[in-house]
Motif scaffolding. Structure first.
Motif, short mmCIF file in Angstrom:
data_model
loop_
_atom_site.label_atom_id
_atom_site.label_comp_id
_atom_site.label_asym_id
_atom_site.label_seq_id
_atom_site.Cartn_x
_atom_site.Cartn_y
_atom_site.Cartn_z
N LEU A 47 -3.94 53.50 11.20
CA LEU A 47 -3.59 54.71 11.93
C LEU A 47 -2.37 54.56 12.84
O LEU A 47 -1.85 55.55 13.34
N VAL A 48 -1.93 53.34 13.08
CA VAL A 48 -0.71 53.15 13.86
C VAL A 48 0.43 52.63 12.98
O VAL A 48 1.51 52.36 13.49
N THR A 49 0.17 52.49 11.68
CA THR A 49 1.22 52.01 10.77
C THR A 49 1.37 53.01 9.63
O THR A 49 1.87 54.10 9.83
N PHE A 50 0.88 52.68 8.46
CA PHE A 50 1.17 53.48 7.28
C PHE A 50 0.41 54.81 7.21
O PHE A 50 0.79 55.70 6.46
N ALA A 51 -0.65 54.97 7.96
CA ALA A 51 -1.45 56.20 7.89
C ALA A 51 -1.38 57.01 9.17
O ALA A 51 -2.34 57.69 9.54
N GLN A 52 -0.25 56.99 9.85
CA GLN A 52 -0.10 57.76 11.08
C GLN A 52 -0.33 59.25 10.85
O GLN A 52 -0.80 59.95 11.74
N ASP A 53 -0.02 59.72 9.64
CA ASP A 53 -0.19 61.13 9.33
C ASP A 53 -1.67 61.53 9.28
O ASP A 53 -1.99 62.72 9.22
N LYS A 54 -2.57 60.59 9.33
CA LYS A 54 -4.02 60.87 9.30
C LYS A 54 -4.63 60.93 10.69
O LYS A 54 -5.84 61.18 10.82
N GLN A 55 -3.85 60.71 11.73
CA GLN A 55 -4.39 60.71 13.09
C GLN A 55 -5.03 62.05 13.45
O GLN A 55 -6.10 62.07 14.08
N ASP A 56 -4.42 63.15 13.06
CA ASP A 56 -5.00 64.46 13.36
C ASP A 56 -6.34 64.66 12.66
O ASP A 56 -7.26 65.24 13.23
N ILE A 57 -6.44 64.16 11.43
CA ILE A 57 -7.71 64.28 10.71
C ILE A 57 -8.81 63.54 11.46
O ILE A 57 -9.93 64.05 11.62
N TYR A 58 -8.49 62.35 11.98
CA TYR A 58 -9.48 61.60 12.74
C TYR A 58 -9.82 62.30 14.05
O TYR A 58 -10.99 62.38 14.44
N ALA A 59 -8.82 62.80 14.76
CA ALA A 59 -9.07 63.46 16.04
C ALA A 59 -9.97 64.68 15.86
O ALA A 59 -10.98 64.84 16.58
N LYS A 60 -9.64 65.53 14.90
CA LYS A 60 -10.46 66.72 14.65
C LYS A 60 -11.83 66.34 14.11
O LYS A 60 -12.84 66.93 14.50
N GLY A 61 -11.86 65.37 13.23
CA GLY A 61 -13.12 64.95 12.63
C GLY A 61 -14.08 64.36 13.63
O GLY A 61 -15.29 64.61 13.57
N LEU A 62 -13.56 63.54 14.54
CA LEU A 62 -14.43 62.95 15.56
C LEU A 62 -15.00 64.02 16.48
O LEU A 62 -16.17 63.94 16.88
N ALA A 63 -14.19 65.03 16.81
CA ALA A 63 -14.68 66.13 17.65
C ALA A 63 -15.77 66.90 16.90
O ALA A 63 -16.81 67.25 17.48
N GLU A 64 -15.56 67.15 15.63
CA GLU A 64 -16.55 67.85 14.81
C GLU A 64 -17.82 67.01 14.66
O GLU A 64 -18.93 67.53 14.71
N LEU A 65 -17.66 65.73 14.47
CA LEU A 65 -18.81 64.84 14.33
C LEU A 65 -19.70 64.93 15.56
O LEU A 65 -20.94 64.99 15.45
N SER A 66 -19.09 64.96 16.71
CA SER A 66 -19.84 65.05 17.97
C SER A 66 -20.70 66.32 18.01
O SER A 66 -21.82 66.29 18.52
N SER A 67 -20.20 67.41 17.45
CA SER A 67 -20.99 68.65 17.45
C SER A 67 -22.20 68.54 16.51
O SER A 67 -23.21 69.19 16.73
N HIS A 68 -22.12 67.72 15.49
CA HIS A 68 -23.24 67.54 14.57
C HIS A 68 -24.29 66.54 15.09
O HIS A 68 -25.40 66.51 14.58
N THR A 69 -23.89 65.73 16.05
CA THR A 69 -24.83 64.75 16.62
C THR A 69 -25.32 65.18 18.00
O THR A 69 -25.94 64.38 18.70
N ASN A 70 -25.03 66.42 18.39
CA ASN A 70 -25.38 66.94 19.72
C ASN A 70 -24.82 66.07 20.83
O ASN A 70 -25.46 65.84 21.85
N GLY A 71 -23.62 65.54 20.61
CA GLY A 71 -22.94 64.75 21.63
C GLY A 71 -23.40 63.30 21.71
O GLY A 71 -22.88 62.54 22.51
N ARG A 72 -24.37 62.94 20.92
CA ARG A 72 -24.85 61.55 20.92
C ARG A 72 -23.97 60.70 20.01
O ARG A 72 -23.50 61.18 18.98
N PRO A 73 -23.78 59.45 20.33
CA PRO A 73 -23.04 58.58 19.42
C PRO A 73 -23.78 58.43 18.10
O PRO A 73 -25.01 58.30 18.07
N LEU A 74 -23.07 58.47 17.00
CA LEU A 74 -23.66 58.36 15.67
C LEU A 74 -24.48 57.09 15.53
O LEU A 74 -25.57 57.11 14.95
#
Length: 176
Positions: free
Chosen positions: A81-108
């Motif tokens: 994510l800091v080298t060849f896949a920098q373009d995927k950072q937004d996918i991770y940021a949005k995905g992690l936020a969405e994941l939190s909503s599915h776990t009711n804010g608890r760590p997976l």
């Protein structure tokens, strides 16, 4: 003809990006390796790394052979994510936020294995899950110098010999 100017600019930007990446790749990898040696991450926070690591552990679980956790795939993903896949950072940021909503804010990782699978089943068709899955597989089998495949765990599973000591015949065509 106005199209040709636009194409020229797009090609120039692509070449510039490739040149920048080529020039900065060693420094980026060195920084990531240093962070990994210290047990730190270059892109993820510890909490984010824990979430992605829990996902990777479900995608490539530990059985009688090492899984994503033992292969330290999280460090490959962090480096990517800091080298060849920098373009995927937004996918991770949005995905992690969405994941939190599915776990009711608890760590997976704090959920039971069955609960984790339920959550991951809900998001399995999202770009986030697919990207984590792709990066997990890459991290299992990439060269260890890129982060994952710790102690060549993935290569051992598939019987890959990286010694470069190959002898003829290499295949059917070399037998003659």
């Amino acid at each position: 003809m106005s199209d040709s100017r636009r194409k020229f600019l797009l090609k120039s930007f692509s070449a510039t990006s490739a040149a920048w990446l080529a020039a900065n790749w060693p420094a980026e990898v060195a920084a990531a390796e240093k962070a990994q040696a210290m047990g730190a991450f270059t892109y993820f926070t510890r909490e984010q790394a824990g979430e992605v690591d829990a996902m990777a552990a479900q995608i490539y679980p530990t059985t009688d052979t090492p899984g994503a956790r033992e292969a330290q795939v999280i460090y490959f993903i962090d480096t990517a994510l800091v080298t060849f896949a920098q373009d995927k950072q937004d996918i991770y940021a949005k995905g992690l936020a969405e994941l939190s909503s599915h776990t009711n804010g608890r760590p997976l990782a704090t959920l039971s294995a069955d609960q984790q699978i339920q959550v991951l089943t809900v998001i399995e068709k999202t770009p986030f899950f697919r990207t984590v899955r792709d990066h997990t597989i890459m991290g299992m089998f990439a060269s260890p110098q890129h982060g994952g495949n710790y102690k060549k765990a993935g290569w051992t599973q598939i019987g890959y010999d990286d010694s470069l000591n190959f002898r003829a015949p290499f295949g059917a065509y070399d037998k003659a």
